[in-house]
Write an enzyme that holds these catalytic residues in place. Sequence first.
Site, PDB file in Angstrom:
ATOM      1  N   LYS A 175      43.382  50.243  42.053  1.00 30.03           N
ATOM      2  CA  LYS A 175      43.100  51.402  43.850  1.00 30.03           C
ATOM      3  C   LYS A 175      41.948  52.240  43.373  1.00 30.03           C
ATOM      4  O   LYS A 175      42.038  53.057  45.249  1.00 30.03           O
ATOM      5  CB  LYS A 175      44.265  52.207  44.118  1.00 30.03           C
ATOM      6  N   PRO A 193      44.764  53.207  37.100  1.00 29.89           N
ATOM      7  CA  PRO A 193      44.299  52.049  36.537  1.00 29.89           C
ATOM      8  C   PRO A 193      45.528  51.157  37.098  1.00 29.89           C
ATOM      9  O   PRO A 193      44.417  50.327  37.645  1.00 29.89           O
ATOM     10  CB  PRO A 193      43.426  51.655  35.937  1.00 29.89           C
ATOM     11  N   HIS A 212      40.246  35.896  43.458  1.00 35.82           N
ATOM     12  CA  HIS A 212      41.752  35.302  42.617  1.00 35.82           C
ATOM     13  C   HIS A 212      42.827  35.368  43.716  1.00 35.82           C
ATOM     14  O   HIS A 212      42.587  36.627  44.588  1.00 35.82           O
ATOM     15  CB  HIS A 212      42.190  36.208  41.274  1.00 35.82           C
ATOM     16  N   TYR A 220      49.271  44.731  46.222  1.00 35.87           N
ATOM     17  CA  TYR A 220      47.967  44.657  45.240  1.00 35.87           C
ATOM     18  C   TYR A 220      46.679  44.140  46.365  1.00 35.87           C
ATOM     19  O   TYR A 220      45.451  44.509  46.205  1.00 35.87           O
ATOM     20  CB  TYR A 220      48.534  43.716  43.813  1.00 35.87           C
ATOM     21  N   TYR A 247      49.384  41.508  33.946  1.00 37.59           N
ATOM     22  CA  TYR A 247      49.452  42.848  33.475  1.00 37.59           C
ATOM     23  C   TYR A 247      51.189  42.473  32.536  1.00 37.59           C
ATOM     24  O   TYR A 247      51.957  42.102  33.359  1.00 37.59           O
ATOM     25  CB  TYR A 247      50.217  43.274  35.167  1.00 37.59           C
TER      26      TYR A 247
HETATM   27  C1  PHB Z   1      39.699  45.716  34.493  1.00 34.63           C
HETATM   28  O1  PHB Z   1      39.481  45.117  34.576  1.00 34.63           O
HETATM   29  O2  PHB Z   1      39.109  47.161  34.501  1.00 34.63           O
HETATM   30  C2  PHB Z   1      40.912  46.420  35.418  1.00 34.63           C
HETATM   31  C3  PHB Z   1      41.584  45.194  36.098  1.00 34.63           C
HETATM   32  C4  PHB Z   1      42.548  46.098  36.894  1.00 34.63           C
HETATM   33  C5  PHB Z   1      43.246  46.922  36.929  1.00 34.63           C
HETATM   34  C6  PHB Z   1      42.710  47.753  35.689  1.00 34.63           C
HETATM   35  C7  PHB Z   1      41.471  47.640  34.884  1.00 34.63           C
HETATM   36  O3  PHB Z   1      43.917  46.972  37.259  1.00 34.63           O
END
Ligand code: PHB
Length: 394
Positions: free
Chosen positions: A301, A297, A77, A389, A205
């Site tokens: 990280k 989450p 990505h 990130y 997000y």
């Molecule tokens: C996930 O795919 O479970 C996931 C991806 C990004 C995040 C948290 C969880 O920031």
Amino acid sequence: MGKSTMKTQVAIIGGGPSGLLLAQLLHTKGIDSIVLERKTKDYVLRRIRAGVLEQGLVKMLEEAGCADRLHAEGFVHDGTQVSYGDEIFRIDFKARAGASVVVYGQTEVTRDLYAAREAAGGRIVFDVEDVVIHDADGTVPHITYRKGGDVCRIDCDFVAGCDGFHGVSRQTIPLAVRREYEKIYPFGWLGILSETPPVHHELIYATSKRGFALCSMRNDHLSRYYIQCSLSDSPGDWTDAAFWEELKRRIPVDMADSLVTGPSIEKSIAPLRSFVTEPMRWGRLFLCGDAAHIVPPTGAKGLNTAASDVYYLYQGLTAFYRDNTTDGIDTYSAKALGRVWKAERFSWWFSSLLHRYPDQSEFDLKMQIAELEFLRTNEAAQVAMAQNYVGLPY
Ligand code: PHB
Ligand code: APR
């Protein structure tokens, strides 16, 4: 009741990603370890976790000889989407930070690490009980534990506490030596897994007046979605229909219109916490990963910060056995914490930006919108977000 004694150079408590990655990396340098895991392998592999890997972790998995499936099945990505209400914009990782991330389930990373350990004849003991670390602050530590009624002992040079937040390692460091820092967030994440195509090829997000949502994926036909929920919620309070309806109200309308819904094959609620314990070393005991720190989450990280702990400890132990120097292990805690706190800050910042807080004032909401507008329109803001990130340097 039988007794058994084993000997190794590094005793590793915890057969999650941290413990397994450390064991496999040490093996590449001829350093012997034994992994002690409280659960069964199947139990460990049933855990559903985030799946965004920084380049540093990818490189370590390559060095550990465990990256073939990751490269075959993982998704590179080059950016992510951020939305607020119906506004949506992209953070271009390549343009802003010159790097990308790989989307590959953490469970798959753990599966690959188990396969590598088994192929190398690595010693892993499952279903252990009552693990106790003895004389960690001395020069000759040992471990005792129970396995199927037998009392067992491992004599070792070092102990790696990779046993997660609820493990025994952190508790072994006396309270007089430990300093703990914690922030509990006033909400949780309700997550579902569905055998549906992801709503977008990149993660979204999302924030809205109704709260945070995240659209993620495992592959082209397995999607992972989250919505911020109350800490008093339980998964049973949410039907699949109610989840999908709420998710649609938190993402841009055109995404909501194209969202493919389906039955959840997993549904769970995770609390959000920021936590760090200092120091991450006490004598011959070194803490790695969730044993030492927890992040919300939001910034993905958790595993990626465990990875840099493992890197520093691997380098330090290798220098000890190869060059007979303690420089690496003596600087382990300071080096690891230096990067841990930066990951804690980013995870806290991104969580504060995207979630609705119960006690939020109208002014606070305006501050979030202003920060999102600044992130949408300012290159320096996007560089800072992208660098964090994709992963700050080790
Ligand atoms: C996930 O795919 O479970 C996931 C991806 C990004 C995040 C948290 C969880 O920031
Ligand atoms: N004895 C032996 N094993 C133990 C003990 C104990 N006393 N306590 C816990 N364990 C095991 C757990 O069963 C678990 O398998 O230690 C392992 C710790 O693994 P994780 O909790 O996954 O922690 P870590 O390996 O540091 O991985 C960090 O995984 O939990 C996610 O969000 C976290 O992404 C981060 C990453």
